[in-house]
Write an enzyme that holds these catalytic residues in place. Structure first.
Site, PDB file in Angstrom:
ATOM      1  N   PRO A 102      48.705 -71.639 -52.902  1.00  3.31           N
ATOM      2  CA  PRO A 102      49.147 -72.998 -52.567  1.00  3.31           C
ATOM      3  C   PRO A 102      48.946 -73.275 -51.074  1.00  3.31           C
ATOM      4  CG  PRO A 102      50.901 -71.775 -53.713  1.00  3.31           C
ATOM      5  CD  PRO A 102      49.795 -70.804 -53.439  1.00  3.31           C
ATOM      6  N   GLY A 106      52.811 -71.767 -45.898  1.00  4.23           N
ATOM      7  CA  GLY A 106      53.090 -70.498 -45.209  1.00  4.23           C
ATOM      8  C   GLY A 106      52.549 -69.264 -45.902  1.00  4.23           C
ATOM      9  N   LEU A 107      51.627 -69.434 -46.843  1.00  3.93           N
ATOM     10  CA  LEU A 107      51.113 -68.267 -47.568  1.00  3.93           C
ATOM     11  C   LEU A 107      49.715 -67.849 -47.101  1.00  3.93           C
ATOM     12  CD1 LEU A 107      52.457 -69.128 -51.147  1.00  3.93           C
ATOM     13  CD2 LEU A 107      53.483 -67.679 -49.399  1.00  3.93           C
ATOM     14  N   SER A 109      46.866 -69.616 -46.607  1.00  4.50           N
ATOM     15  CA  SER A 109      45.649 -70.101 -47.273  1.00  4.50           C
ATOM     16  C   SER A 109      44.560 -70.467 -46.266  1.00  4.50           C
ATOM     17  CB  SER A 109      45.951 -71.299 -48.182  1.00  4.50           C
ATOM     18  OG  SER A 109      46.426 -72.370 -47.421  1.00  4.50           O
ATOM     19  N   SER A 110      44.914 -71.077 -45.142  1.00  6.34           N
ATOM     20  CA  SER A 110      43.840 -71.502 -44.237  1.00  6.34           C
ATOM     21  C   SER A 110      43.172 -70.300 -43.559  1.00  6.34           C
ATOM     22  CB  SER A 110      44.299 -72.546 -43.221  1.00  6.34           C
ATOM     23  OG  SER A 110      45.517 -72.179 -42.695  1.00  6.34           O
ATOM     24  N   ASP A 152      47.486 -63.816 -39.127  1.00  8.61           N
ATOM     25  CA  ASP A 152      47.121 -64.105 -40.528  1.00  8.61           C
ATOM     26  C   ASP A 152      45.690 -63.687 -40.852  1.00  8.61           C
ATOM     27  OD1 ASP A 152      49.561 -65.309 -40.394  1.00  8.61           O
ATOM     28  OD2 ASP A 152      48.949 -67.166 -41.372  1.00  8.61           O
TER      29      ASP A 152
HETATM   30  O1  PMV Z   1      50.834 -70.953 -40.897  1.00  7.11           O
HETATM   31  P1  PMV Z   1      52.033 -70.177 -41.354  1.00  7.11           P
HETATM   32  O2  PMV Z   1      53.074 -71.021 -41.961  1.00  7.11           O
HETATM   33  O3  PMV Z   1      51.666 -69.005 -42.169  1.00  7.11           O
HETATM   34  O4  PMV Z   1      52.768 -69.613 -40.023  1.00  7.11           O
HETATM   35  C1  PMV Z   1      52.162 -68.697 -39.198  1.00  7.11           C
HETATM   36  C2  PMV Z   1      53.164 -67.948 -38.399  1.00  7.11           C
HETATM   37  C3  PMV Z   1      53.469 -68.471 -36.998  1.00  7.11           C
HETATM   38  O5  PMV Z   1      54.067 -67.373 -36.312  1.00  7.11           O
HETATM   39  C4  PMV Z   1      54.468 -69.616 -37.053  1.00  7.11           C
HETATM   40  C5  PMV Z   1      52.227 -68.926 -36.245  1.00  7.11           C
HETATM   41  C6  PMV Z   1      51.256 -67.813 -35.872  1.00  7.11           C
HETATM   42  O6  PMV Z   1      50.110 -68.167 -35.525  1.00  7.11           O
HETATM   43  O7  PMV Z   1      51.601 -66.627 -35.874  1.00  7.11           O
END
Ligand code: PMV
Length: 317
Positions: A102, A106-107, A109-110, A152
């Site tokens: 989804p 916050g999972l 995806s991007s 991420d």
């Molecule tokens: O984009 P999200 O919702 O997965 O958040 C990333 C985590 C943050 O610490 C808020 C931003 C980051 O770049 O680490």
């Protein structure tokens, strides 16, 4: 010729937001993926197709990505531009992106999309090392979110369970924990950049408090890494719940999120927001003894699913 690559989404177990200010975060990749398929086309264009929309621009216009209306597409055009330039090809490319993750909650995806697209487009020419994929994926994400920590994209590429900080980057956590989580989606879509900006404003207005919270987060993360090595779910869960209290203090929880957290904590080892917050998802730590009860309770009030750590990372066929 088609070049297909897939990359996993992620959840942050500890340290979101604080990671931007130098604190270590702990995260893992999950068993939901983004799949990118690239192929050459005869027209001199880059075309991107995804369930969220379709966009194409001429190769000559790739220098001006500000003109791309759908902002979330800019990183993919950036990746295509870099790789086409490096390989000075006459052909265009089409990239199809399919997602099991989804979006906007916050999972990861991007980031997973940036990693999968980088590997897939590059696979039309030669294979980049994982380190090179991560570098270009982070650079691409920063075209729309400059403060991105890079956590991420790193976990999506290398997979598994790791800590990440701005100084030392990605550090694999050596234990191979078979953790299970219930992810529960508040269905409140957030914009990571906006929430990160709000936290910065909070920090500027409350420097002393924010410094104290950073110290507490550091302590939580150190203990969490030890609990992971000992596979102590009780301790890990209570540290997650403590981490959620810090996220509440910096203002990234919502009423709906707190309802989900309270419900999850009735049966799970612990629960917290995962990712930027301001909506998005929570994660609840479970094992065989409490998965069913936690899942049944949460899915009565929100879209929920069970996930496990993925140890495969980026896959390229
Ligand atoms: O984009 P999200 O919702 O997965 O958040 C990333 C985590 C943050 O610490 C808020 C931003 C980051 O770049 O680490």
């Amino acid at each position: 010729m088609k070049s297909i690559a897939s990359a996993p989404g992620k959840i942050i177990l500890f340290g979101e937001h604080f990671v931007i200010y130098g604190i270590k975060a702990v995260l893992c990749s999950t068993d939901k993926r983004i799949i990118a398929t690239s192929q050459f086309v005869d027209e001199r264009i880059v075309r991107i197709r995804s369930s969220l929309g379709e966009s194409e621009i001429g190769i000559e216009s790739l220098d001006n990505l500000e003109n791309v209306q759908q902002k979330f597409m800019r990183p993919f055009f950036h990746i295509a531009k870099k790789i086409l330039m490096e390989n000075s090809t006459k052909q265009g490319i089409e990239i199809a992106i399919e997602s099991e993750i989804p979006a906007g909650v916050g999972l990861g995806s991007s980031s997973a999309a940036c990693v999968a697209v980088t590997a897939s487009v590059n696979g039309l020419f030669h294979k980049l090392s994982e380190k090179e994929v991560v570098k270009l994926a982070i650079e691409a994400e920063r075209t729309i979110f400059e403060q991105n920590s890079g956590a991420d994209s790193s976990i999506s590429t290398f997979g598994g369970l790791a800590s990440y900080d701005l100084k030392d980057g990605f550090q694999r956590i050596p234990s191979r924990n078979d953790l299970s989580f219930i992810i529960s989606n508040s269905s409140q879509v957030h914009n990571t950049q906006d929430v990160v900006r709000q936290v910065r404003q909070f920090k500027e207005k409350n420097e002393d408090l924010f410094n104290r919270l950073c110290k507490e987060e550091m302590d939580i993360v150190d203990n969490a890494i030890t609990s992971l090595k000992e596979n102590d779910l009780n301790k890990l869960g209570s540290l997650m719940s403590r981490n959620h209290e810090l996220l509440k203090q910096i203002g990234v929880s919502t009423e709906k999120i707190d309802v989900l957290i309270n419900e999850a904590k009735k049966t799970a080892y612990g629960a917290k927001i995962t990712g930027a917050g301001g909506g998005g998802c929570i994660i609840a730590l479970v094992d065989n003894s409490n998965t069913k009860n936690t899942f049944d309770n949460l899915r009565k009030i929100s879209d929920s699913f069970i996930t496990k750590i993925d140890y495969n990372g980026l896959q390229h066929t």
